[in-house]
Design a protein around this motif. Structure first.
Motif, short mmCIF file in Angstrom:
data_model
loop_
_atom_site.label_atom_id
_atom_site.label_comp_id
_atom_site.label_asym_id
_atom_site.label_seq_id
_atom_site.Cartn_x
_atom_site.Cartn_y
_atom_site.Cartn_z
N VAL A 122 0.84 -1.20 0.00
CA VAL A 122 0.00 0.00 0.00
C VAL A 122 0.88 1.25 0.00
N THR A 123 1.95 1.24 0.78
CA THR A 123 2.86 2.38 0.82
C THR A 123 3.42 2.66 -0.58
N GLU A 124 3.86 1.62 -1.26
CA GLU A 124 4.40 1.80 -2.62
C GLU A 124 3.36 2.38 -3.55
N LEU A 125 2.12 1.88 -3.46
CA LEU A 125 1.06 2.40 -4.32
C LEU A 125 0.78 3.87 -4.04
N LEU A 126 0.76 4.24 -2.77
CA LEU A 126 0.50 5.64 -2.41
C LEU A 126 1.65 6.54 -2.86
N LEU A 127 2.88 6.07 -2.71
CA LEU A 127 4.02 6.86 -3.15
C LEU A 127 4.00 7.05 -4.66
N ASP A 128 3.58 6.03 -5.40
CA ASP A 128 3.49 6.14 -6.85
C ASP A 128 2.29 6.98 -7.29
N ALA A 129 1.25 7.04 -6.46
CA ALA A 129 -0.01 7.68 -6.86
C ALA A 129 0.08 9.19 -6.95
N ASP A 130 0.75 9.83 -6.00
CA ASP A 130 0.69 11.29 -5.96
C ASP A 130 1.88 11.85 -5.18
N ASP A 131 2.66 12.67 -5.82
CA ASP A 131 3.83 13.27 -5.17
C ASP A 131 3.44 14.29 -4.10
N ASP A 132 2.18 14.73 -4.08
CA ASP A 132 1.76 15.76 -3.14
C ASP A 132 1.23 15.21 -1.82
N LEU A 133 1.12 13.87 -1.70
CA LEU A 133 0.67 13.31 -0.42
C LEU A 133 1.73 13.58 0.64
N THR A 134 1.28 13.99 1.81
CA THR A 134 2.21 14.22 2.92
C THR A 134 2.46 12.91 3.64
N ALA A 135 3.49 12.87 4.45
CA ALA A 135 3.80 11.67 5.24
C ALA A 135 2.61 11.32 6.13
N ARG A 136 2.02 12.31 6.76
CA ARG A 136 0.88 12.07 7.64
C ARG A 136 -0.29 11.45 6.86
N GLN A 137 -0.54 11.94 5.66
CA GLN A 137 -1.62 11.38 4.84
C GLN A 137 -1.33 9.94 4.45
N ILE A 138 -0.11 9.67 4.03
CA ILE A 138 0.27 8.31 3.64
C ILE A 138 0.12 7.36 4.82
N VAL A 139 0.62 7.75 5.99
CA VAL A 139 0.53 6.89 7.16
C VAL A 139 -0.93 6.63 7.53
N GLU A 140 -1.77 7.63 7.51
CA GLU A 140 -3.18 7.46 7.90
C GLU A 140 -3.94 6.62 6.87
N ILE A 141 -3.72 6.88 5.60
CA ILE A 141 -4.42 6.12 4.56
C ILE A 141 -4.03 4.65 4.62
N ARG A 142 -2.73 4.38 4.71
CA ARG A 142 -2.31 2.98 4.71
C ARG A 142 -2.76 2.26 5.98
N ARG A 143 -2.82 2.97 7.12
CA ARG A 143 -3.31 2.35 8.35
C ARG A 143 -4.76 1.93 8.19
N ARG A 144 -5.58 2.84 7.65
CA ARG A 144 -7.00 2.54 7.47
C ARG A 144 -7.22 1.41 6.47
N ILE A 145 -6.47 1.42 5.38
CA ILE A 145 -6.62 0.36 4.38
C ILE A 145 -6.19 -0.99 4.96
N THR A 146 -5.07 -1.01 5.68
CA THR A 146 -4.60 -2.26 6.27
C THR A 146 -5.59 -2.77 7.31
N ASP A 147 -6.11 -1.91 8.17
CA ASP A 147 -7.10 -2.32 9.17
C ASP A 147 -8.34 -2.89 8.48
N PHE A 148 -8.77 -2.25 7.41
CA PHE A 148 -9.93 -2.69 6.64
C PHE A 148 -9.69 -4.10 6.07
#
Length: 163
Positions: free
Chosen positions: A128-154
């Motif tokens: 998920v981290t790799e996908l988020l990093l590839d998806a958008d250069d404007d995502l912040t570290a906080r956004q990446i961490v929160e998105i991947r946490r929610r997706i993994t929990d899901f």
């Protein structure tokens, strides 16, 4: 105050990654400009000590020191960075597959390596981290961490990923 933790992910091509504090909590962003060590030592599983600095974009690691090298099985058995898989980022490439009639086919793909095997939560989080990093250069570290946490929990809650 120094924090102990482990390297979760570090992409030398992009010059940043994430560290997981031993005490738990959100992963901490790490940028090449804030380290004075050999990037080759920042392999997943390597133990580190670092200070945390709060910025307007979230927490980031500074004064990073590797205290124990990554175990051989974690550092050598990992997959290559996605950048190596496709020769670099290309915003104009077509991410979707096409069916026999040229229509876009967005069905989920089987995991690489064949067999349709399940990933554990850590492996899934890395993907998920790799996908988020590839998806958008404007995502912040906080956004990446929160998105991947929610997706993994899901995914774990639904049994798609082994906990």
């Amino acid at each position: 105050m120094a924090v102990s933790g482990k390297v979760v992910h570090y992409d030398a091509n992009r010059g940043f990654g994430f560290l997981a504090p031993e005490s738990g909590g959100a992963d901490v962003f790490l940028h090449i400009n804030d380290i004075d060590i050999d990037e080759a030592d920042l392999k997943p599983g390597a133990k580190v000590s670092f200070d945390v600095e709060e910025t307007d974009r979230g927490a980031k690691a500074i004064n990073v020191a590797v205290t124990e090298a990554a175990p051989a099985d974690e550092s050598s058995g990992g997959r290559p960075h996605r950048r190596d898989d496709h020769g670099g980022r290309d915003r104009d490439r077509d991410h979707g597959r096409r069916d026999d009639h040229g229509r876009r086919d967005d069905r989920p793909r089987r995991p690489r390596g064949g067999g349709g095997g399940s990933l554990d939560a850590a492996g899934f989080t890395d993907e998920v981290t790799e996908l988020l990093l590839d998806a958008d250069d404007d995502l912040t570290a906080r956004q990446i961490v929160e998105i991947r946490r929610r997706i993994t929990d899901f995914a774990v809650a639904r049994g798609w990923v082994l906990d």
